[in-house]
Write a protein that holds these residues in place. Structure first.
Motif, PDB file in Angstrom:
ATOM      1  N   GLU A   5      90.836 -39.171 -59.536  1.00 17.11           N
ATOM      2  CA  GLU A   5      90.837 -39.610 -58.129  1.00 17.11           C
ATOM      3  C   GLU A   5      91.131 -41.105 -58.120  1.00 17.11           C
ATOM      4  O   GLU A   5      90.570 -41.869 -58.902  1.00 17.11           O
ATOM      5  CB  GLU A   5      89.476 -39.285 -57.493  1.00 17.11           C
TER       6      GLU A   5
ATOM      7  N   TYR B 202      86.011 -33.880 -50.425  1.00 15.39           N
ATOM      8  CA  TYR B 202      86.472 -35.271 -50.440  1.00 15.39           C
ATOM      9  C   TYR B 202      86.153 -35.994 -49.133  1.00 15.39           C
ATOM     10  O   TYR B 202      86.359 -35.460 -48.052  1.00 15.39           O
ATOM     11  CB  TYR B 202      87.983 -35.334 -50.689  1.00 15.39           C
TER      12      TYR B 202
ATOM     13  N   HIS C 175      92.813 -36.954 -50.221  1.00 16.31           N
ATOM     14  CA  HIS C 175      92.474 -36.892 -51.641  1.00 16.31           C
ATOM     15  C   HIS C 175      93.741 -37.147 -52.474  1.00 16.31           C
ATOM     16  O   HIS C 175      94.743 -36.467 -52.320  1.00 16.31           O
ATOM     17  CB  HIS C 175      91.901 -35.505 -51.971  1.00 16.31           C
TER      18      HIS C 175
END
Length: 269
Positions: free
Chosen positions: A113, A166, A105
């Motif tokens: 992100e 994630y 991540h």
């Protein structure tokens, strides 16, 4: 069959230094379009333009190199301002730049992100900022180079950064669904396209082998041609118009995404 000339048309291709983006720039320039070749850095963009001139025999006057690192939204803004200043009339924007989500991540300096920002938010901001330059003439349009993987995705509205849970494939697919939903935004005429699984840096996400990048680019170029009639929000799998994932045609999804993206990029439409 001889392809129709695109002379007099100006097209910005993001992520044009390799893969489908590079081949799209080449094919557009070969057909007479003025192509704005975007790369992450000025050096990469200029190297791609030089390569097109040297290997494809493209006229220097047909190519303009532009830089902007999509992991930095301030660079996306600067790119948009430079483009509008030099090219106040833009016929087509090809939102092609993309990365595979990293194994771990990763969050950008802007707090998003990384795959969601590079693959979608940067293109959202760029499109909004270029709206004044994008022509309303027939044939003017935005082409979002998306992916069939958008069908596997859902947008985590309360956690778009996927900080709680994630997965690189889910993060990549979410960015492609967002790009596909964005094509249905009524502010600009836009379509989204899955160009097929091609031999690019993203190919390992899909399969062991793929078509050439040039073949994928041909599907992009077809949608850039004003002779190809399009419907706003349409989704194409290569050269065939098909229904996208249901979320991509829901007004509620379009509105929610617009609200979320505006918040994340700090730009009110």
């Amino acid at each position: 069959m001889t392809s129709a000339s695109l002379s007099g048309r100006t097209v910005l291709v993001t992520g044009a230094t390799s893969g489908i983006g590079y081949e799209t720039a080449r094919q557009l320039a070969e057909r007479g379009a003025t192509v704005l070749v975007h790369g992450r850095t000025a050096e990469e963009a200029q190297a791609a333009a030089d390569r097109l001139i040297a290997t494809a025999g493209i006229d220097t006057a047909s190519l303009c190199a532009y830089a902007g690192d999509f992991t930095r939204l301030d660079e996306v803004e600067a790119l948009a301002h430079r483009v509008i200043k030099a090219h106040p009339h833009l016929d087509v924007l090809v939102n092609n730049a993309a990365i595979a989500a990293p194994e771990r991540h990763t969050v950008t300096a802007d707090g998003n992100e990384v795959a969601f920002q590079v693959n979608f938010l940067a293109h959202y901001l760029l499109t909004c900022l270029l709206e004044p330059a994008l022509t309303s003439d027939p044939g003017g349009r935005v082409v979002n180079v998306s992916s069939s993987l958008h069908r596997t995705a859902n947008i985590q509205w309360s956690d778009p950064n996927r900080a709680r849970r994630y997965s690189r494939l889910a993060a990549y697919a979410q960015s492609q669904l967002a790009l596909t939903v964005f094509a249905a935004d009524p502010r600009v005429t836009a379509v989204s396209l899955h160009p097929g699984v091609c031999e690019t840096s993203l190919r390992p996400l899909y399969a062991h082998e793929g078509d050439s990048a040039a073949k994928g680019a041909a599907h992009v170029v077809r949608l850039c041609d004003p002779a190809t009639e399009i419907v706003n929000g349409a989704y194409y799998d290569r050269d065939e118009r098909v229904a996208p994932a249901p979320a991509a045609t829901e007004n509620r999804s379009v509105q929610r995404l617009n609200k979320l993206a505006s918040l994340l990029v700090g730009h009110t439409a």
